[in-house]
Design a protein around this motif. Structure first.
Motif, PDB file in Angstrom:
ATOM      1  N   ASN A 518       0.934  -1.340   0.088  1.00 20.96           N
ATOM      2  CA  ASN A 518      -0.070   0.109  -0.009  1.00 20.96           C
ATOM      3  C   ASN A 518       0.949   1.183   0.102  1.00 20.96           C
ATOM      4  OD1 ASN A 518      -1.740   2.118   0.394  1.00 20.96           O
ATOM      5  ND2 ASN A 518      -3.154   1.008   1.692  1.00 20.96           N
ATOM      6  N   SER A 519       1.151   1.778  -1.099  1.00 14.29           N
ATOM      7  CA  SER A 519       2.164   3.072  -1.440  1.00 14.29           C
ATOM      8  C   SER A 519       1.864   4.174  -0.569  1.00 14.29           C
ATOM      9  CB  SER A 519       2.492   3.061  -2.666  1.00 14.29           C
ATOM     10  OG  SER A 519       1.169   3.506  -3.158  1.00 14.29           O
ATOM     11  N   TYR A 520       0.528   4.262  -0.227  1.00 12.10           N
ATOM     12  CA  TYR A 520       0.149   5.672   0.342  1.00 12.10           C
ATOM     13  C   TYR A 520       0.424   5.560   1.821  1.00 12.10           C
ATOM     14  CZ  TYR A 520      -2.015   6.796  -4.207  1.00 12.10           C
ATOM     15  OH  TYR A 520      -2.344   6.884  -5.511  1.00 12.10           O
ATOM     16  N   VAL A 521       0.649   4.390   2.376  1.00 11.77           N
ATOM     17  CA  VAL A 521       0.709   4.242   3.917  1.00 11.77           C
ATOM     18  C   VAL A 521       2.247   4.426   4.074  1.00 11.77           C
ATOM     19  CG1 VAL A 521       0.293   2.622   5.840  1.00 11.77           C
ATOM     20  CG2 VAL A 521      -1.307   2.863   4.220  1.00 11.77           C
ATOM     21  N   PRO A 522       2.580   4.992   5.319  1.00 14.53           N
ATOM     22  CA  PRO A 522       3.799   5.179   5.433  1.00 14.53           C
ATOM     23  C   PRO A 522       4.595   3.931   5.851  1.00 14.53           C
ATOM     24  CG  PRO A 522       2.546   7.033   6.593  1.00 14.53           C
ATOM     25  CD  PRO A 522       1.516   6.085   5.879  1.00 14.53           C
ATOM     26  N   LEU A 523       5.987   3.643   5.531  1.00 13.22           N
ATOM     27  CA  LEU A 523       6.373   2.453   5.990  1.00 13.22           C
ATOM     28  C   LEU A 523       6.626   2.353   7.657  1.00 13.22           C
ATOM     29  CD1 LEU A 523       8.147  -0.020   5.177  1.00 13.22           C
ATOM     30  CD2 LEU A 523      10.140   1.444   5.122  1.00 13.22           C
ATOM     31  N   ASP A 524       6.062   1.090   8.131  1.00 12.15           N
ATOM     32  CA  ASP A 524       6.365   0.780   9.482  1.00 12.15           C
ATOM     33  C   ASP A 524       7.544  -0.024   9.559  1.00 12.15           C
ATOM     34  OD1 ASP A 524       6.299  -0.017  11.958  1.00 12.15           O
ATOM     35  OD2 ASP A 524       4.224  -0.463  11.891  1.00 12.15           O
ATOM     36  N   PRO A 525       8.448   0.332  10.143  1.00  9.42           N
ATOM     37  CA  PRO A 525       9.828  -0.667  10.359  1.00  9.42           C
ATOM     38  C   PRO A 525       9.455  -2.036  10.893  1.00  9.42           C
ATOM     39  CG  PRO A 525      10.295   1.872  11.051  1.00  9.42           C
ATOM     40  CD  PRO A 525       8.919   1.777  10.774  1.00  9.42           C
ATOM     41  N   GLN A 526       8.334  -1.972  11.597  1.00 11.35           N
ATOM     42  CA  GLN A 526       8.161  -3.448  12.190  1.00 11.35           C
ATOM     43  C   GLN A 526       7.232  -4.285  11.313  1.00 11.35           C
ATOM     44  OE1 GLN A 526       9.466  -3.980  15.226  1.00 11.35           O
ATOM     45  NE2 GLN A 526      10.351  -1.827  15.180  1.00 11.35           N
ATOM     46  N   GLN A 527       6.803  -3.867  10.371  1.00 12.76           N
ATOM     47  CA  GLN A 527       6.097  -4.446   9.304  1.00 12.76           C
ATOM     48  C   GLN A 527       7.088  -4.671   7.872  1.00 12.76           C
ATOM     49  OE1 GLN A 527       3.063  -5.718   9.974  1.00 12.76           O
ATOM     50  NE2 GLN A 527       3.280  -4.826  11.974  1.00 12.76           N
ATOM     51  N   GLU A 528       7.849  -5.542   7.695  1.00 17.08           N
ATOM     52  CA  GLU A 528       8.727  -5.723   6.853  1.00 17.08           C
ATOM     53  C   GLU A 528       7.940  -6.246   5.590  1.00 17.08           C
ATOM     54  OE1 GLU A 528      10.326 -10.392   7.197  1.00 17.08           O
ATOM     55  OE2 GLU A 528      11.666  -8.760   7.821  1.00 17.08           O
ATOM     56  N   ASN A 529       6.870  -6.847   5.763  1.00 18.64           N
ATOM     57  CA  ASN A 529       6.248  -7.123   4.469  1.00 18.64           C
ATOM     58  C   ASN A 529       5.615  -6.198   3.667  1.00 18.64           C
ATOM     59  OD1 ASN A 529       6.891 -10.054   4.917  1.00 18.64           O
ATOM     60  ND2 ASN A 529       4.990 -10.575   6.210  1.00 18.64           N
ATOM     61  N   GLN A 530       5.640  -4.839   4.258  1.00 16.28           N
ATOM     62  CA  GLN A 530       4.939  -3.783   3.522  1.00 16.28           C
ATOM     63  C   GLN A 530       5.782  -3.675   2.106  1.00 16.28           C
ATOM     64  OE1 GLN A 530       5.033  -0.980   6.786  1.00 16.28           O
ATOM     65  NE2 GLN A 530       3.257  -0.352   5.669  1.00 16.28           N
ATOM     66  N   VAL A 531       7.093  -3.896   2.162  1.00 17.96           N
ATOM     67  CA  VAL A 531       7.860  -3.719   0.980  1.00 17.96           C
ATOM     68  C   VAL A 531       9.037  -4.498   0.840  1.00 17.96           C
ATOM     69  CG1 VAL A 531       9.483  -2.058   2.315  1.00 17.96           C
ATOM     70  CG2 VAL A 531       9.186  -1.829  -0.104  1.00 17.96           C
ATOM     71  N   SER A 532       9.163  -5.095  -0.677  1.00 17.51           N
ATOM     72  CA  SER A 532      10.260  -5.853  -0.725  1.00 17.51           C
ATOM     73  C   SER A 532      11.094  -5.373  -2.025  1.00 17.51           C
ATOM     74  CB  SER A 532       9.738  -7.158  -1.116  1.00 17.51           C
ATOM     75  OG  SER A 532      10.593  -8.261  -1.316  1.00 17.51           O
ATOM     76  N   VAL A 533      12.217  -5.617  -1.921  1.00 15.84           N
ATOM     77  CA  VAL A 533      13.107  -5.109  -3.062  1.00 15.84           C
ATOM     78  C   VAL A 533      13.239  -6.249  -3.994  1.00 15.84           C
ATOM     79  CG1 VAL A 533      15.474  -4.669  -3.723  1.00 15.84           C
ATOM     80  CG2 VAL A 533      14.643  -3.534  -1.741  1.00 15.84           C
ATOM     81  N   VAL A 534      12.612  -6.132  -5.457  1.00 19.07           N
ATOM     82  CA  VAL A 534      12.541  -7.291  -6.354  1.00 19.07           C
ATOM     83  C   VAL A 534      13.339  -6.932  -7.416  1.00 19.07           C
ATOM     84  CG1 VAL A 534      10.202  -7.643  -5.415  1.00 19.07           C
ATOM     85  CG2 VAL A 534      10.612  -5.802  -7.319  1.00 19.07           C
ATOM     86  N   GLY A 535      14.160  -5.767  -7.441  1.00 20.96           N
ATOM     87  CA  GLY A 535      14.982  -5.757  -8.518  1.00 20.96           C
ATOM     88  C   GLY A 535      16.381  -4.560  -8.377  1.00 20.96           C
ATOM     89  N   VAL A 536      17.248  -4.585  -8.939  1.00 17.94           N
ATOM     90  CA  VAL A 536      18.288  -3.334  -8.959  1.00 17.94           C
ATOM     91  C   VAL A 536      19.112  -3.449 -10.221  1.00 17.94           C
ATOM     92  CG1 VAL A 536      20.284  -2.573  -7.773  1.00 17.94           C
ATOM     93  CG2 VAL A 536      18.832  -3.712  -6.207  1.00 17.94           C
ATOM     94  N   ASN A 537      19.343  -2.267 -10.786  1.00 15.68           N
ATOM     95  CA  ASN A 537      19.923  -2.224 -12.066  1.00 15.68           C
ATOM     96  C   ASN A 537      20.931  -1.234 -11.757  1.00 15.68           C
ATOM     97  OD1 ASN A 537      20.789  -1.595 -14.932  1.00 15.68           O
ATOM     98  ND2 ASN A 537      18.749  -1.844 -15.558  1.00 15.68           N
ATOM     99  N   ALA A 538      22.149  -1.518 -12.178  1.00 15.93           N
ATOM    100  CA  ALA A 538      23.349  -0.799 -11.859  1.00 15.93           C
ATOM    101  C   ALA A 538      23.552   0.277 -12.976  1.00 15.93           C
ATOM    102  CB  ALA A 538      24.517  -1.521 -11.689  1.00 15.93           C
ATOM    103  N   ASN A 539      22.766   0.045 -14.318  1.00 11.29           N
ATOM    104  CA  ASN A 539      22.728   1.016 -15.438  1.00 11.29           C
ATOM    105  C   ASN A 539      21.550   1.229 -15.999  1.00 11.29           C
ATOM    106  OD1 ASN A 539      24.013   2.437 -17.460  1.00 11.29           O
ATOM    107  ND2 ASN A 539      23.958   0.871 -18.985  1.00 11.29           N
TER     108      ASN A 539
END
Length: 566
Positions: A518-539
Motif C-alpha cells: 500500500n504505497s500511500y501508507v507510510p513504512l512501518d519498520p516493524q512491518q517488513e512485508n509492506q515492501v520488498s526489493v525485487v530488482g536492482v539495475n546498476a545501469n
C-alpha cells in the motif's frame, strides 16, 4: 590529367571516406530558449548572430556522427522548450578534402617537374571541384529537389570567384556552391560548401551521396550530365543511390544519447573516441568524462558485477536486513522441475536467470502446465533462479549517491478496449505510442497470445469499451508497459529502502524496484512485508524518468550529468 589521376596512382582511392563534413542549419533565434542562446557562446554546436541561430555539427569524417551531433543539438532545443524554427528550406554542408591526398599527390607531381606552390595547387583543386559541383544539377534531382544552376559566379580564377560570388544565408538557395576561407592567396581554401535539401541532414545515405559526388568529381573533366551513370562508372555498376523515403534516424534514447544531449544543451562538447566503439567523451568547461552505453563511470566494476548476479545480490541485501523474495538457484533444470512438482507447483513464482539480462523473466501467477514451464526453462541459458512472487505495486526509484532522484510507477503492458477493435489492432496503437515516446514495442507473439489465453481472451477478441487486457507478465511486457511519474503515489518513507539497498551493494548510481503493498501508507519498520526489493539495475534507463508515458517529467539528467563530470 585530372586532379584525381595521381591520387589514384598512389592508391588513395579509399581516402574518400576521409572527406570530412560539417552540417549547418539556420534557425530563428526567437524560437530558441534564452538559456541556450546564452550558452552558445562556448558551444561547438550552436552559435547565435542577432536574430539568427545556427545549429551545426563539428567537422567529421564519420557521416553518421556528424548527423547525430546536429540531431542531438536540435533535440536539445526542443527539450529546453524551444522550437528551433528553420529560416530556410535547406541546409549547408561544408566538405574538406583529406590533406594526405592533396599533400602526397602534390609531392609526387613536384618530383616530375616545375610546380606552383602547394597553396596554389590546393586552391585550384578546390576551385575546379567547386565549379564542377556548381554545374551538376542532377545531384539535386537525386536528392529529390529541382535546382537551376546559378550562372552568376565566375569560376575561372579565385580572384574572379571572389568578385562574382554572391553571399547568401545558409540554405537559402539550393545548389549554391562556395569556397570556405578568407584571404585564399595567403591562408588557402579550407573547404567547399553547398546548400542542399533538409533531407541531407537526416539521411546518412543522402549525405554519403554528396560526399561521393564531390570525390568522384575530382576525376571529371567537366560536370557530368547524368550523375547517376557517372557515379556507377566511377565506383561500380551497383553503386547504391539513397532511399529518399527512408525515415530519419531517431535521436538515441539510451543513457549515452540523453547525456550527450544534456551536455550539448549545457554548452558542452561531445566526441566519439573512435567510429568502432560506443565510447564518448563529454566536456563541459574544465570538466570531462568518458561514458559508454554500458556504464557511466559512477559504479565500480565489483559493485556492478555483484548487482548483476541476482543470487549474490539477494544475499547481500538480506544480510543488510532488507526484505527480498525467497530464492532458489538451479544448475540442473530437471532438479528445478522435480522441486516444482513436489513443493511449489501451486505457488505464484518468478522464473529468472541468475545473471541479470541473460533472458526473459516470467511471472507465473497461476499454475502453469508442466510443458509450458519446461518450455520457459528451455528458453533460458545458464543457472536458473526461482523467486517467490511479491504482491503489491511496483515502483522504480532512481538513486544517486544516497539520494532518490526520481520515482516511477510501473505496470505491465496492457490495452484498453474500445468495443470495436481486436486485441492485435489495440496493440498496434499501443506500439505506435511507444515508438513516439521512445519505449520498446511489443510483438504479438506466442508469449502475448499465451497470456491472452490465461485471461480467457481469444487472439481475435474485441474487448468491451473500457475493459483492460494485459499482454504479459514478463520482463519484455514490463519494459514495453506503462511508466508514469510516481512521486505522488509513493509515500516518501519508502525512499530510504532504496537508498539502503544501493548502499548494501556498494552502488553510487542505480535503480531499485520495490514491490509495495500500500504505497500511500507510510513504512512501518516493524512491518517488513509492506515492501520488498525485487530488482536492482546498476545501469538504469534515464529515459523513462525524463520522459514518462504519463505524468510530469522528472529532471534526472542534470544531476546525473553533474555527477558524471565531477
Amino acid at each position: 590529367m585530372s586532379d584525381y589521376t595521381k591520387m589514384a596512382a598512389l592508391g588513395m582511392a579509399p581516402l574518400r571516406h576521409n572527406v570530412r563534413v560539417r552540417v549547418l542549419s539556420l534557425h530563428d533565434a526567437q524560437t530558441v530558449p534564452a538559456a541556450l542562446v546564452k550558452k552558445s557562446t562556448h558551444s561547438p554546436f550552436f552559435f547565435a548572430a542577432g536574430a539568427q541561430f545556427f545549429v551545426t555539427s563539428k567537422t567529421e569524417a564519420n557521416l553518421a556522427l556528424a548527423l547525430q551531433q546536429r540531431q542531438l543539438a536540435l533535440a536539445a532545443i526542443h527539450d529546453a522548450g524551444g522550437a528551433g524554427t528553420f529560416l530556410t528550406s535547406g541546409l549547408r554542408v561544408q566538405l574538406t578534402l583529406p590533406e594526405m591526398a592533396l599533400g602526397d599527390s602534390y609531392a609526387a607531381l613536384a618530383q616530375e617537374g616545375k610546380m606552383p606552390s602547394y597553396l596554389e595547387y590546393r586552391n585550384h583543386i578546390y576551385l575546379r571541384l567547386a565549379a564542377k559541383l556548381a554545374h551538376t544539377p542532377s545531384l539535386y534531382a537525386l536528392l529529390g529537389a529541382k535546382v537551376t544552376p546559378a550562372a552568376t559566379t565566375d569560376w575561372s580564377s579565385l580572384q574572379a570567384y571572389a568578385q562574382t560570388f554572391k553571399v547568401r544565408p545558409v540554405g537559402e538557395q539550393l545548389g549554391t556552391v562556395g569556397l570556405v576561407g578568407q584571404h585564399f592567396d595567403q591562408q588557402g581554401v579550407l573547404a567547399l560548401e553547398v546548400d542542399v535539401p533538409l533531407l541531407v541532414g537526416t539521411n546518412v545515405a543522402a549525405l554519403a551521396l554528396l560526399r561521393d559526388t564531390v570525390w568522384a568529381l575530382l576525376d571529371a573533366d567537366k560536370a557530368p550530365l547524368d550523375l547517376a551513370a557517372y557515379l556507377r562508372s566511377f565506383y561500380s555498376a551497383d553503386y547504391q543511390l539513397p532511399n529518399l523515403t527512408e525515415p530519419a534516424a531517431a535521436v538515441s534514447q539510451d543513457n549515452t544519447g540523453l547525456l550527450m544531449k544534456a551536455n550539448i544543451a549545457a554548452g558542452g562538447d561531445v566526441q566519439q573516441l573512435s567510429p568502432q566503439t560506443a565510447l564518448y567523451e563529454l566536456k563541459l568547461g574544465q570538466s570531462q568524462a568518458l561514458i559508454s552505453s554500458n556504464a557511466l563511470g559512477l559504479n565500480t566494476d565489483v559493485a556492478t558485477e555483484l548487482s548483476q548476479d541476482r543470487f549474490a545480490r539477494r544475499n547481500a541485501l538480506a544480510a543488510a536486513g532488507i526484505n527480498t523474495p525467497l530464492v532458489g538457484v538451479y544448475r540442473d533444470p530437471q532438479q528445478l522441475m522435480q522441486d516444482w512438482r513436489s513443493s511449489f507447483a501451486t505457488k505464484a513464482i518468478v522464473l529468472k536467470t541468475r545473471q541479470q539480462g541473460a533472458g526473459v523473466s516470467d511471472m507465473l501467477l497461476s499454475t502453469p502446465q508442466e510443458a509450458q514451464l519446461q518450455a520457459k526453462i528451455a528458453a533460458l541459458d545458464g543457472e536458473l533462479q526461482i523467486e517467490t512472487f511479491q504482491s503489491g505495486d511496483i515502483f522504480k526509484l532512481l538513486v544517486l549517491r544516497g539520494k532518490v532522484l526520481g520515482v516511477l510507477a510501473t505496470d505491465f503492458a496492457y490495452v484498453v478496449g474500445d468495443g470495436r477493435s481486436q486485441v492485435q489492432a489495440l496493440l498496434t496503437r499501443h506500439n505506435q505510442r511507444n515508438a513516439q515516446l521512445g519505449y520498446p514495442e511489443l510483438a504479438f507473439d506466442t508469449r502475448v497470445q499465451e497470456y491472452l489465453t490465461l485471461q480467457g481472451v481469444a487472439a481475435d477478441a474485441v474487448p468491451g469499451r473500457g475493459s483492460q487486457v494485459y499482454l504479459g507478465r514478463n520482463s519484455i511486457a514490463l519494459a514495453a508497459g506503462e511508466h508514469r511519474n510516481g512521486r505522488a503515489e509513493l509515500d516518501s518513507s519508502y525512499e530510504q529502502v532504496a537508498i539502503d539497498a544501493a548502499a548494501a551493494l556498494g552502488l553510487e548510481f542505480c535503480s531499485v524496484d520495490l514491490a509495495v503493498v500500500n504505497s500511500y501508507v507510510p513504512l512501518d519498520p516493524q512491518q517488513e512485508n509492506q515492501v520488498s526489493v525485487v530488482g536492482v539495475n546498476a545501469n538504469p534507463a534515464l529515459h523513462s524518468f525524463s520522459k514518462p508515458a504519463y505524468g510530469d517529467a522528472q529532471d534526472v539528467l542534470t544531476p546525473v550529468l553533474r555527477a558524471v563530470l565531477a
